[in-house]
Write a protein that holds these residues in place. Structure first.
Motif, mmCIF file in Angstrom:
data_model
loop_
_atom_site.group_PDB
_atom_site.id
_atom_site.type_symbol
_atom_site.label_atom_id
_atom_site.label_comp_id
_atom_site.label_asym_id
_atom_site.label_seq_id
_atom_site.Cartn_x
_atom_site.Cartn_y
_atom_site.Cartn_z
ATOM 1 N N GLU A 81 3.699 -1.138 3.913
ATOM 2 C CA GLU A 81 3.055 0.150 3.476
ATOM 3 C C GLU A 81 3.980 1.406 3.451
ATOM 4 O OE1 GLU A 81 -0.971 1.953 5.586
ATOM 5 O OE2 GLU A 81 0.851 2.557 6.797
ATOM 6 N N ARG A 105 -2.850 11.825 9.866
ATOM 7 C CA ARG A 105 -2.878 10.283 9.860
ATOM 8 C C ARG A 105 -3.112 10.020 8.387
ATOM 9 N NH1 ARG A 105 -6.287 5.810 13.088
ATOM 10 N NH2 ARG A 105 -5.460 4.090 12.064
ATOM 11 N N PRO A 106 -2.054 9.249 7.776
ATOM 12 C CA PRO A 106 -2.044 8.896 6.524
ATOM 13 C C PRO A 106 -3.340 8.075 6.095
ATOM 14 C CG PRO A 106 -0.238 7.800 7.362
ATOM 15 C CD PRO A 106 -0.906 8.834 8.443
ATOM 16 N N THR A 107 -3.886 8.379 4.836
ATOM 17 C CA THR A 107 -4.860 7.223 4.385
ATOM 18 C C THR A 107 -4.101 6.398 3.464
ATOM 19 O OG1 THR A 107 -6.785 9.128 4.486
ATOM 20 C CG2 THR A 107 -6.885 7.070 2.865
ATOM 21 N N SER A 108 -4.421 5.188 3.505
ATOM 22 C CA SER A 108 -3.716 3.871 2.992
ATOM 23 C C SER A 108 -4.686 3.358 1.738
ATOM 24 C CB SER A 108 -3.250 2.859 3.757
ATOM 25 O OG SER A 108 -2.561 2.038 3.175
ATOM 26 N N TYR A 109 -3.776 3.216 0.648
ATOM 27 C CA TYR A 109 -4.469 2.806 -0.531
ATOM 28 C C TYR A 109 -3.524 1.514 -1.116
ATOM 29 C CZ TYR A 109 -6.929 7.078 -0.402
ATOM 30 O OH TYR A 109 -7.971 8.116 -0.103
ATOM 31 N N GLU A 110 -4.321 0.440 -1.136
ATOM 32 C CA GLU A 110 -3.546 -0.804 -1.895
ATOM 33 C C GLU A 110 -3.410 -0.837 -3.041
ATOM 34 O OE1 GLU A 110 -5.472 -4.455 -0.774
ATOM 35 O OE2 GLU A 110 -5.599 -4.019 1.531
ATOM 36 N N ARG A 163 -0.462 11.558 2.726
ATOM 37 C CA ARG A 163 -0.775 12.636 3.397
ATOM 38 C C ARG A 163 -0.233 14.061 3.265
ATOM 39 N NH1 ARG A 163 2.262 10.880 9.448
ATOM 40 N NH2 ARG A 163 4.182 10.593 8.335
ATOM 41 N N ALA A 223 0.447 5.061 1.460
ATOM 42 C CA ALA A 223 -0.183 5.778 2.653
ATOM 43 C C ALA A 223 0.167 7.381 2.280
ATOM 44 C CB ALA A 223 0.069 5.307 4.142
ATOM 45 N N VAL A 254 4.890 5.409 3.076
ATOM 46 C CA VAL A 254 4.102 6.696 3.240
ATOM 47 C C VAL A 254 4.913 7.718 2.294
ATOM 48 C CG1 VAL A 254 4.077 8.510 4.891
ATOM 49 C CG2 VAL A 254 3.861 6.153 5.769
ATOM 50 N N ALA A 313 0.728 -1.217 -0.144
ATOM 51 C CA ALA A 313 0.043 -0.163 0.084
ATOM 52 C C ALA A 313 0.883 1.085 -0.015
ATOM 53 C CB ALA A 313 -0.852 -0.199 1.123
#
Length: 444
Positions: free
Chosen positions: A83, A49-54, A9, A7, A85, A5
């Motif tokens: 993951e 807080r980062p948003t995670s995308y697969e 931000r 992540a 960042v 993923a």
């Protein structure tokens, strides 16, 4: 096994306050073998807080589309089972207190803001400060010295319906702002300049549900405005209040600036604040990602018809089918439930006109010709009602009111109203989401 993923931000300057927001971006494969994720949501703030995308393992280009239209990009490598960042950094606002304004594109980076060099500007009233000097032969304006003018900001807490009509707005004195015409209960209140070091040139005024922050007074009325005067310039600023629990900021630009408008209004709503800026730029598809709960804005306990109206503008602007939708009843609720809101009637009228032109039916038993005629009759009535409610909150509403009334060129009642709406639109800053009028721009 852990998923692969990215992540994402975006960091903003810390000013000892919340700067939470959400903007829109994309994830694209750099080697054309990975995944593409369009219109991702990117959290912004002082410590988001980062948003995670697969995604599949590989190389990617991650982009963040700012409300100003600027696009930031970062390269990233997604490693299998990890993951990764991806951080965007926008901590170079000229003042920490202006971080939200910087994100919205209303003020430039510190390096440009404090530069002593000349910055070329577009030849446009809306791209300059209220007191910017005339450009030289090379098209550039001097960055220094800063103007000596101090702005005068006057809050109008209760503008009654007769004083917010199109006729009243057009009748404002050319030489002086007739503040008394807006008085309902009490007197207009001159606000003290923000007491923050360095903000004298680009002061930032803040308003909450009850009016100016830190300056308690009598409860405000249904419609609030701010009059900003500097030198020979004056602006009448629509305040979108109340906007739930969130504050509204008004940035006044007294200096030469390559970005933003002379006066800019933003809503510190972390969910859809950036969506308003996207909407003003005409990026309705982008704004739609942030206005996902129009029904909730209308029916929730903390009812917010102004936010619901913004969402409805986006829904109508991005719908091209002309067919009945699940959200059409919401428009009726917005138009009928809030008779003080001209935007609700505008939205109903434009929706009816677009459904008629797109072949939408107004009734199951009506013939197509009868349905179209009935739709036009209802749209005409809504347009007249919208005009009679007074000026809209949204600049887009003013543009759509012109569009709607123009559909009835042979109707004297519509033609008379169209003339006033057009003349008022010439005084509006069309780049701003909320209606701002240049009261002394009489040569327009």
């Amino acid at each position: 096994m852990s998923s692969t993923a990215l992540a994402v931000r975006l960091f903003l300057s810390s000013a000892g306050e919340s700067n939470d927001a959400v903007i829109v971006g994309d994830i694209r494969s750099a080697d054309l073998t990975g995944d593409t994720r369009r219109s991702i949501l990117i959290p912004c703030g002082t410590d988001p807080r980062p948003t995670s995308y697969e995604v599949a393992p590989g190389r990617y280009v991650v982009s963040a589309t700012l409300p100003s239209g600027l696009v930031l990009t970062e390269d990233a490598v997604a490693e299998a089972g990890r993951e990764t960042v991806v951080d965007f950094v926008m901590t170079d606002s000229p003042y920490e207190t202006h971080s939200w304004q910087y994100l919205m594109g209303n003020i430039e980076p510190e390096s440009v803001y404090r530069s002593a060099a000349s910055v070329p500007l577009a030849e446009s009233v809306a791209s300059r400060s209220m007191v910017a000097p005339v450009a030289g032969p090379d098209g550039a304006l001097p960055e220094t010295p800063f103007p000596d003018t101090t702005p005068l900001a006057t809050w109008i807490g209760d503008a009654p319906p007769p004083h917010r009509s199109f006729a009243s707005m057009l009748a404002l004195d050319n030489d002086a702002v007739a503040l008394g015409r807006f008085v309902a209960a009490g007197q207009p209140r001159v606000l003290a300049a923000p007491d923050v070091a360095g903000e004298s040139v680009t002061p930032l005024y803040r308003f909450g549900p009850d009016g100016p922050v830190g300056a308690p007074g009598p409860p405000p009325g249904q419609r609030q405005f701010l009059v900003v005067e500097a030198g020979e310039a004056a602006r009448l600023v629509t305040l979108p209040l109340p906007w739930g629990p969130y504050e509204v900021e008004v940035l006044v630009n007294l200096r030469q600036s390559p970005t933003g408008s002379a006066v800019a209004v933003t809503v510190r709503d972390p969910v859809c604040g950036a969506g308003l800026a996207y909407m003003a730029q005409g990026a309705l598809d982008t704004a739609a990602r942030l206005f996902t709960d129009v029904e909730g804005m209308l029916y929730s306990k903390a009812q917010n018809p102004l936010a619901a109206a913004a969402g409805a503008y986006v829904l109508i602007g991005t719908d091209h089918s002309g067919a009945q939708t699940y959200w059409d009843p919401w428009l009726e609720r917005l138009a009928d439930g809030f008779p003080w809101l001209a935007d609700g009637a505008i939205l109903r009228a434009v929706r009816l006109l677009r459904r008629v032109s797109g072949g939408g039916r107004q009734g199951a038993s009506a013939s197509p010709a009868a349905a179209r005629e009935r739709g036009r009759e209802l749209a005409r009535a809504a347009l007249i009602e919208a005009f009679d409610r007074g000026v809209p909150y949204y600049t887009l509403g003013l543009a759509w009111l012109v569009e709607g009334l123009s559909a009835f060129p042979d109707d004297p009642e519509c033609a008379r109203r169209l003339d006033e709406v057009r003349r008022l639109s010439w005084l509006a800053d069309m780049r701003e989401p909320f209606l701002i009028l240049d009261l002394r721009q009489r040569s327009a």
